[in-house]
Motif scaffolding. Structure first.
Motif, PDB file in Angstrom:
ATOM      1  N   VAL A  21       0.844  -1.201   0.000  1.00  0.00           N
ATOM      2  CA  VAL A  21       0.000   0.000   0.000  1.00  0.00           C
ATOM      3  C   VAL A  21       0.876   1.247   0.000  1.00  0.00           C
ATOM      4  O   VAL A  21       0.606   2.225  -0.702  1.00  0.00           O
ATOM      5  CB  VAL A  21      -0.955  -0.007   1.197  1.00  0.00           C
ATOM      6  CG1 VAL A  21      -1.724   1.319   1.285  1.00  0.00           C
ATOM      7  CG2 VAL A  21      -1.931  -1.169   1.099  1.00  0.00           C
TER       8      VAL A  21
ATOM      9  N   GLU B  57      -3.140  -2.042  -6.951  1.00  0.00           N
ATOM     10  CA  GLU B  57      -3.734  -0.868  -6.306  1.00  0.00           C
ATOM     11  C   GLU B  57      -3.627   0.362  -7.207  1.00  0.00           C
ATOM     12  O   GLU B  57      -4.557   1.164  -7.293  1.00  0.00           O
ATOM     13  CB  GLU B  57      -3.027  -0.598  -4.964  1.00  0.00           C
ATOM     14  CG  GLU B  57      -3.208  -1.680  -3.922  1.00  0.00           C
ATOM     15  CD  GLU B  57      -4.616  -1.716  -3.388  1.00  0.00           C
ATOM     16  OE1 GLU B  57      -5.199  -0.641  -3.151  1.00  0.00           O
ATOM     17  OE2 GLU B  57      -5.148  -2.832  -3.224  1.00  0.00           O
TER      18      GLU B  57
ATOM     19  N   SER C  48      -6.695   2.782  -9.126  1.00  0.00           N
ATOM     20  CA  SER C  48      -6.860   4.232  -9.007  1.00  0.00           C
ATOM     21  C   SER C  48      -7.376   4.861 -10.286  1.00  0.00           C
ATOM     22  O   SER C  48      -7.843   6.006 -10.288  1.00  0.00           O
ATOM     23  CB  SER C  48      -5.524   4.887  -8.640  1.00  0.00           C
ATOM     24  OG  SER C  48      -4.633   4.893  -9.760  1.00  0.00           O
TER      25      SER C  48
END
Length: 259
Positions: free
Chosen positions: A15, A59, A63
């Protein structure tokens, strides 16, 4: 190191890496059109295993800031959102100035717009469309299918369905270019004055064919919008079935605080 502690919570390393890459994109360190560094480069830069980088890149893709090209890696998108303003995008003044809604929206965002007409002609109304138009399923209607581009990138498909008894005496609606102000202007020219537009939106993953048409990664988020154009007499004279790349549009609604 697998996690970092901040504010009392353990933040997974992937992350942190994803956030760092996203911030580089937002800050312009990775500019539109740039390739995101390869997995091996990111492994070396961040000192983590390849699996961590793959999770981080998942991730980043979520987005909406990059697109993956098979065999080439991830590319930073050059696709700032168009802002939809429900309170004014269908204003009559836009049509009187010769601008259809999409062209007005694109002009407001400083983008170059293009519309490609894919199909114009009679077809049988699908069941849901027929219900919205107040006709029996299978009734002949006029369909107008378009693909919309912004700065050379496809961002939206839309199919308008119009009752045959309404359009048969409006020849412009059978042309690729219906004239200044678009089809709504031609309908109003022939006495079908609009009172309101009713929209229903649903977010979902793109099907494979939809992703191909809009140059999206398979399963990328899209917004499916159905709009009824309602006249002052209360008749729906157009249903527009629209599919939009979700990362391209911001929906802004003004809701009156009164009865």
């Amino acid at each position: 190191m697998g996690t970092a502690v901040g504010g009392g919570r353990a933040v997974p390393r992937y992350v942190q890496i994803a956030d760092d890459i996203v911030q580089q994109i937002r800050a312009g360190v990775l500019a539109p059109g740039d390739m995101v560094p390869s997995e091996s480069e990111l492994v070396e830069r961040y000192g983590v295993a390849g699996g961590t980088i793959r999770k981080a890149m998942a991730e980043v893709r979520a987005s909406g800031l990059v697109e993956t090209r098979h065999g080439k890696g991830s590319l930073v998108k050059a696709r700032p959102p168009v802002r939809h303003r429900s309170s004014d995008r269908f204003r009559r003044t836009h049509r009187q100035e010769g601008r259809a809604a999409y062209l007005a929206e694109s002009a407001q965002s400083g983008a170059e717009a293009k519309v490609s007409v894919l199909f114009i002609g009679p077809m049988e109304a699908p069941e849901e469309i027929a219900g919205r138009l107040g006709v029996a399923a299978g009734t002949q209607v006029l369909a107008r299918r378009r693909l919309y581009f912004r700065n050379g990138t496809p961002v939206e498909t839309a199919t308008s369905y119009l009752p045959w008894d309404v359009v048969k005496d409006i020849p412009e609606l059978f042309s690729e270019n219906p004239g200044p102000g678009g089809i709504y202007a031609r309908l109003e020219d022939h006495g079908h004055v609009f009172a309101e537009y009713v929209e229903t939106l649903q977010a979902r993953p793109a099907a494979k064919a939809e992703a191909t048409e809009l140059s999206l990664t398979p399963g990328a988020p899209v917004v499916h919008l159905l709009r009824d154009a309602v006249t002052e007499e209360g008749r729906v004279v157009e249903v527009c079935d629209t599919l939009m790349a979700a990362d391209q549009f911001v929906f802004e609604y003004r809701i009156p605080a009164r009865d």
